[in-house]
Design an enzyme around this catalytic site. Structure first.
Site, PDB file in Angstrom:
ATOM      1  N   ASP A 174       2.309  10.380 -10.029  1.00  0.00           N
ATOM      2  CA  ASP A 174       1.155   9.555 -10.394  1.00  0.00           C
ATOM      3  C   ASP A 174       0.962   9.639 -11.905  1.00  0.00           C
ATOM      4  O   ASP A 174       1.633  10.416 -12.595  1.00  0.00           O
ATOM      5  CB  ASP A 174      -0.116   9.996  -9.662  1.00  0.00           C
ATOM      6  N   LYS A 197       0.682   4.418  -8.195  1.00  0.00           N
ATOM      7  CA  LYS A 197       0.212   4.415  -6.813  1.00  0.00           C
ATOM      8  C   LYS A 197      -1.302   4.229  -6.771  1.00  0.00           C
ATOM      9  O   LYS A 197      -1.985   4.326  -7.789  1.00  0.00           O
ATOM     10  CB  LYS A 197       0.585   5.728  -6.120  1.00  0.00           C
ATOM     11  N   ARG A 199      -4.749   5.300  -4.006  1.00  0.00           N
ATOM     12  CA  ARG A 199      -5.181   6.022  -2.809  1.00  0.00           C
ATOM     13  C   ARG A 199      -6.312   5.234  -2.139  1.00  0.00           C
ATOM     14  O   ARG A 199      -7.452   5.269  -2.602  1.00  0.00           O
ATOM     15  CB  ARG A 199      -5.678   7.420  -3.176  1.00  0.00           C
ATOM     16  N   ALA A 229       1.989  15.857   2.218  1.00  0.00           N
ATOM     17  CA  ALA A 229       3.306  15.343   1.791  1.00  0.00           C
ATOM     18  C   ALA A 229       3.384  13.823   1.798  1.00  0.00           C
ATOM     19  O   ALA A 229       4.461  13.256   1.559  1.00  0.00           O
ATOM     20  CB  ALA A 229       4.436  15.935   2.640  1.00  0.00           C
ATOM     21  N   THR A 231       2.202  11.629  -0.391  1.00  0.00           N
ATOM     22  CA  THR A 231       2.511  11.081  -1.699  1.00  0.00           C
ATOM     23  C   THR A 231       3.991  11.211  -2.035  1.00  0.00           C
ATOM     24  O   THR A 231       4.646  10.250  -2.449  1.00  0.00           O
ATOM     25  CB  THR A 231       1.681  11.784  -2.787  1.00  0.00           C
TER      26      THR A 231
END
Length: 321
Positions: A174, A197, A199, A229, A231
């Site tokens: 990220d 990314k 969320r 895990a 990500t």
């Protein structure tokens, strides 16, 4: 009585990571001191130290991983017992800092739990905290006592250098991890890439884009904490879809909640390399998971602290020749 360079020293392990504490003890050449921990009928922690600690420099090994609250209470009660027993210094070796992800107010009425933990440890009587790869560097500012933020990079870098990988790209999962990735990449004199990314909700990540060239490259994703895990698995899949050769993950703290180990084993990543800052039970030690010991760097840190020498000298970055 153990002496190190003229200092009376004792090293204790609480319940979170006895194996790591034993490795540190072996490295610095002393025996683990005895500490009896039990529970009252209602679950309250009962603790007794059957040997003197008066005038000693005491080091306590306790990663505050799951069950986080249990491990914190053990640690706080241990610190109080040592303070009341006239220990010279009380040094908390906490490789994994529980509640470190709650380091700021993201919404109006949220706590800053990492600061609360700092207050609790300080009031209990800790004189120094030794952590590793804190999730946020500003946590150090929460303390009015010395806190040393050790780095696992030298151990991880050494492991990957021995693999002699070609065409390496270090990948940040990220934007927030860019500094960590760039520092890691200095050791290989290689470029970095960044996963863009978002969320939509906690513990869920969606890859939007990849910034950087990863085609036909050996990619090393570097992160501090891997929890579910989600990500890193999404990142590894995106890198493979963009032509990456092999995808490795280097991580400091293997929280690995729920079915994370199964997801890693079934993923497209080649290897998941982590440290023993958190002890992994046998059922979580899978073929793709490699765990490296941080005992040597913590043990050397104890020597440096007792001798009044620099800690930062342990984390020297050496680009590839």
């Amino acid at each position: 009585m153990a002496e190190i360079h003229g200092n009376k020293v004792k090293l204790f392990s609480l319940n979170s990571n006895y194996e790591l504490a034993k490795e540190i003890a072996d490295y610095i050449g002393i025996e683990l001191s005895e500490c009896n921990i039990s529970r009252f009928a209602d679950g309250e922690v009962s603790l007794n130290i059957p040997e003197t600690v008066r005038g000693h420099h005491v080091f306590i090994v306790q990663s505050t991983c799951a069950p986080v609250n249990e491990h914190y209470m053990e640690l706080l009660i241990m610190i109080d017992a040592l303070k009341r027993a006239s220990a010279e210094t009380i040094n908390v070796i906490m490789p994994y800092y529980g509640y470190s992800r709650q380091d700021r107010k993201a919404l109006s009425r949220q706590p800053i739990s990492a600061k609360l933990v700092a207050d609790l440890l300080t009031v209990a009587g800790a004189t120094r905290v030794i952590a590793m790869d804190l999730h946020a560097a500003q946590i150090q500012g929460f303390y009015n006592i010395p806190i040393d933020n050790f780095e696992s990079s030298p151990i991880l870098v050494d492991y990957f250098k021995k693999k002699e990988l070609n065409d390496v790209v270090v990948v940040s999962p990220d934007h927030g991890g860019t500094t960590r990735a760039r520092k890691f990449a200095l050791n290989f004199d290689c470029p970095i890439a960044i996963i863009d990314k978002r969320r939509p909700r906690p513990n869920v990540a969606e890859v939007m884009n990849i910034i950087g060239d990863v085609k036909d490259k050996n990619c090393i994703i570097i992160d501090d904490i891997v929890d579910t895990a989600g990500t890193i698995i999404a990142a590894a899949s995106a890198l493979k879809a963009n032509g990456a050769k092999d995808v490795y993950v280097a991580c400091s703290h293997p929280v690995l909640s729920k079915d994370a180990v199964d997801r890693i084993q079934d993923s497209v990543m080649t290897e998941f390399v982590t440290t023993n800052s958190i002890s992994l039970p046998l059922e979580k030690r899978r073929q793709k998971i490699t765990q490296l010991s941080i005992a040597p760097i913590l043990g050397q840190g104890i020597f440096n602290i007792l001798d009044g020498r620099s800690i930062s000298s342990l984390f020297t970055y050496r680009p590839n020749k």
